[in-house]
Scaffold this motif. Sequence first.
Motif, short mmCIF file in Angstrom:
data_model
loop_
_atom_site.label_atom_id
_atom_site.label_comp_id
_atom_site.label_asym_id
_atom_site.label_seq_id
_atom_site.Cartn_x
_atom_site.Cartn_y
_atom_site.Cartn_z
N PHE A 135 0.84 -1.20 0.00
CA PHE A 135 0.00 0.00 0.00
C PHE A 135 0.87 1.25 0.00
N ASP A 136 0.35 2.32 -0.60
CA ASP A 136 1.07 3.57 -0.53
C ASP A 136 0.66 4.34 0.73
N ALA A 137 1.20 5.54 0.89
CA ALA A 137 0.92 6.30 2.10
C ALA A 137 -0.55 6.68 2.23
N ALA A 138 -1.26 6.77 1.10
CA ALA A 138 -2.68 7.10 1.13
C ALA A 138 -3.57 5.88 1.33
N GLY A 139 -2.97 4.68 1.33
CA GLY A 139 -3.73 3.47 1.58
C GLY A 139 -4.21 2.74 0.35
N TYR A 140 -3.77 3.15 -0.86
CA TYR A 140 -4.18 2.44 -2.07
C TYR A 140 -3.29 1.22 -2.29
N TRP B 210 -5.56 1.00 -10.83
CA TRP B 210 -4.21 0.85 -10.30
C TRP B 210 -4.05 1.68 -9.03
N GLY B 211 -3.12 1.26 -8.19
CA GLY B 211 -2.90 1.99 -6.94
C GLY B 211 -2.43 3.40 -7.13
N ALA B 212 -1.60 3.61 -8.15
CA ALA B 212 -1.11 4.96 -8.47
C ALA B 212 -1.49 5.28 -9.91
N LEU B 213 -2.17 6.39 -10.11
CA LEU B 213 -2.58 6.79 -11.45
C LEU B 213 -1.70 7.91 -11.97
N GLU B 214 -1.41 7.85 -13.26
CA GLU B 214 -0.73 8.98 -13.89
C GLU B 214 -1.77 10.06 -14.17
N PRO B 215 -1.32 11.31 -14.41
CA PRO B 215 -2.29 12.41 -14.60
C PRO B 215 -3.32 12.14 -15.68
N TRP B 216 -2.91 11.55 -16.81
CA TRP B 216 -3.89 11.33 -17.88
C TRP B 216 -4.92 10.30 -17.48
N GLN B 217 -4.52 9.33 -16.65
CA GLN B 217 -5.48 8.32 -16.19
C GLN B 217 -6.49 8.93 -15.23
N GLU B 218 -6.02 9.77 -14.33
CA GLU B 218 -6.95 10.43 -13.40
C GLU B 218 -7.89 11.37 -14.15
N ASP B 219 -7.38 12.08 -15.14
CA ASP B 219 -8.23 12.93 -15.97
C ASP B 219 -9.28 12.10 -16.70
N TYR B 220 -8.85 10.95 -17.22
CA TYR B 220 -9.77 10.05 -17.92
C TYR B 220 -10.89 9.60 -16.99
N LEU B 221 -10.54 9.27 -15.75
CA LEU B 221 -11.56 8.86 -14.78
C LEU B 221 -12.53 10.01 -14.50
N ARG B 222 -12.02 11.19 -14.23
CA ARG B 222 -12.90 12.33 -13.93
C ARG B 222 -13.81 12.67 -15.11
N GLN B 223 -13.23 12.68 -16.31
CA GLN B 223 -14.02 13.02 -17.49
C GLN B 223 -15.07 11.96 -17.77
N SER B 224 -14.71 10.70 -17.59
CA SER B 224 -15.66 9.61 -17.82
C SER B 224 -16.81 9.68 -16.83
N LEU B 225 -16.50 9.93 -15.57
CA LEU B 225 -17.56 10.05 -14.56
C LEU B 225 -18.49 11.21 -14.88
#
Length: 222
Positions: free
Chosen positions: A54-59, A134-149
Amino acid sequence: MSKGRRLWRGGAIVALGLAGLALQARADEIPAGPSETEIIEKSIPSAPGADGLFDAAGYRLKDYRAPVPAIAPGAQTVTLAEVQALQAAGAVLIDVMGAQRFHIDAAGRWITPPGPGGGHLTIPGAIWLPVVGWGALEPWQEDYLRQSLADLTAEDPARPVVVFCKTDCWLSWNAARRIAGMGLKKVCWFPGGSDDWTGAGMALTRAHPWPLRSGPDRPFAP
C-alpha cells in the motif's frame, strides 16, 4: 518504477509511461494480449500492511488479485441483488478490470486484445474503464476517470455509481475508494463483480472502453 504502457499510432510508437510493462510492437500490428485472468496480477495473498503493498494514502499497489476487505472507504458494499436493483433504477455500472495492452486511435477509441474484436466481457450495460484501478494513477489516467464520470453521470453527483471487477480484485477496491473522493454522493462497491454475475447463471456481454476525450493531455502525439 512506473507502469509501462505503449500506444501505437501511425508509424510511431508513443510511450505512455504506466508502471510495470514495456511493450514492443510494429506500428501496423498489435501483439497478442494476455488472457483476462492474466490482465491483473495474481499472486499468493499478502497481509495488508506488508512492505510495498500500500502507498501512504492506503491504495493497493500490487498483488491485485487477493482477498479484499468487506468494505471500501467511502463506498457502500452491495450484493448482486442490490446491483440489479440499482441498475434498474438508473445507476451507472463501472467495470475497472485492468488492461495491460491497448491501442488508442486518433478519435480516442480503444482497441484491447485479446479475442476476436478485442474488448472485454462484462455485465450487460456496464461501462469499462480499464486504467483507473491501479494503486497509483498517472495524470492522464486520473483525468480520464474524472471526465468519464462526468460524462456517465451527466455531471449529476447524486447519480449512483456501482464499481466492480471480479472477486478478490483490489482494482475495484482502489477505484471505488478513489471515486468516492471525487464528490459523488452514492458510490457502491460490488466485490463479487462479474464472477458473482455469471455464478448466478447470467451471461456477460462484450464491451469496449469508454472513449478518451481529446485535449492537450491525451497520452499520444497530436
